[in-house]
Write a protein that holds these residues in place. Sequence first.
Motif, PDB file in Angstrom:
ATOM      1  N   GLY A 126      41.691  38.887  47.563  1.00  0.00           N
ATOM      2  CA  GLY A 126      40.304  38.463  47.491  1.00  0.00           C
ATOM      3  C   GLY A 126      39.439  39.680  47.252  1.00  0.00           C
ATOM      4  N   ILE A 178      37.752  36.102  43.135  1.00  0.00           N
ATOM      5  CA  ILE A 178      36.569  36.944  43.105  1.00  0.00           C
ATOM      6  C   ILE A 178      35.332  36.125  43.435  1.00  0.00           C
ATOM      7  N   ASP A 179      34.518  36.636  44.349  1.00  0.00           N
ATOM      8  CA  ASP A 179      33.314  35.921  44.750  1.00  0.00           C
ATOM      9  C   ASP A 179      32.297  35.887  43.620  1.00  0.00           C
ATOM     10  N   SER A 203      34.644  40.400  52.086  1.00  0.00           N
ATOM     11  CA  SER A 203      33.195  40.534  52.256  1.00  0.00           C
ATOM     12  C   SER A 203      32.859  41.276  53.543  1.00  0.00           C
ATOM     13  N   GLY A 230      32.387  32.034  47.072  1.00  0.00           N
ATOM     14  CA  GLY A 230      33.769  32.186  47.517  1.00  0.00           C
ATOM     15  C   GLY A 230      33.913  32.825  48.872  1.00  0.00           C
ATOM     16  N   ASP A 231      32.909  33.632  49.280  1.00  0.00           N
ATOM     17  CA  ASP A 231      33.011  34.277  50.593  1.00  0.00           C
ATOM     18  C   ASP A 231      32.880  33.283  51.736  1.00  0.00           C
ATOM     19  N   ASP A 274      35.304  41.071  46.923  1.00  0.00           N
ATOM     20  CA  ASP A 274      33.880  40.786  47.080  1.00  0.00           C
ATOM     21  C   ASP A 274      33.088  42.076  47.021  1.00  0.00           C
ATOM     22  N   THR A 316      32.640  47.517  47.005  1.00  0.00           N
ATOM     23  CA  THR A 316      33.540  46.371  46.868  1.00  0.00           C
ATOM     24  C   THR A 316      34.779  46.570  47.737  1.00  0.00           C
ATOM     25  N   SER A 340      40.603  34.999  51.896  1.00  0.00           N
ATOM     26  CA  SER A 340      40.786  36.347  51.366  1.00  0.00           C
ATOM     27  C   SER A 340      39.460  36.982  50.961  1.00  0.00           C
ATOM     28  N   ILE A 341      38.604  36.189  50.306  1.00  0.00           N
ATOM     29  CA  ILE A 341      37.307  36.718  49.892  1.00  0.00           C
ATOM     30  C   ILE A 341      36.419  36.966  51.102  1.00  0.00           C
ATOM     31  N   SER A 391      36.999  30.968  50.581  1.00  0.00           N
ATOM     32  CA  SER A 391      38.329  31.567  50.539  1.00  0.00           C
ATOM     33  C   SER A 391      38.487  32.569  51.673  1.00  0.00           C
TER      34      SER A 391
END
Length: 224
Positions: A35, A133-134, A162, A151-152, A37, A50, A157-158, A155
């Motif tokens: 993930g 990817i967010d 984050s 996505g944060d 972010d 990031t 992972s994201i 998901s």
Amino acid sequence: MTSKATTKAVRVKVPRPQPDLSFETALGQGRLVCGIDEVGRGPLAGPVVTAAVVLPAGGLPDALARAINDSKALSLRAREALEPEIRAHALAVALAEASAAEIDDLNIHKATLLAMKRAYEALPGEPPAVALIDGKFKPDLSCLMEAIVKGDGRSQSIAAASIVAKVARDREMMRLAELHPQYGWDRNAGYPTPEHLEALRRHGVTPHHRVTFAPVRAQIERAG
């Protein structure tokens, strides 16, 4: 005489959905997934940061998974507590950034893509086959990519990425605040708060400001 019944609106707090492994499971299919972010697109100063995070196939332990969410929905204290736990349970974590100078040179969108590429390529071990990817970002990565709006918050992972990115950037802005305490970066993280804007007018621009961003550019024009 007819009386009218009055009704009082009752607000029901709807629980925020928890990020889960739906995207990881659907797109991973036995492949390594990360993930990605970013944090810091909007500030007037400091880097965009990031993070890339690879979680185990089963995700995080239940208690930790229930605690994580979009970093913006968490308190500073919660993020600081969760970040080392994420690092302890993740298969791999990498951080990267694009500096204020790079943001001015490339623009914030391209600089964000560059920082995401750097984070992905900095992951130790086997490169992930899939990157979640967010947002709507699609950096130049050598893998399958899926851009996930919000996505944060969706998901796991994201969401983990984050939190890691937010903690790292906040710490960097606190470090820069020690060098330039008048701007309040330890409190506003470089965002254009009234305190920050007033300090810009009174003290001018530092090497850490993004000179292509309108309030900073306007201050340079006034001073020139």
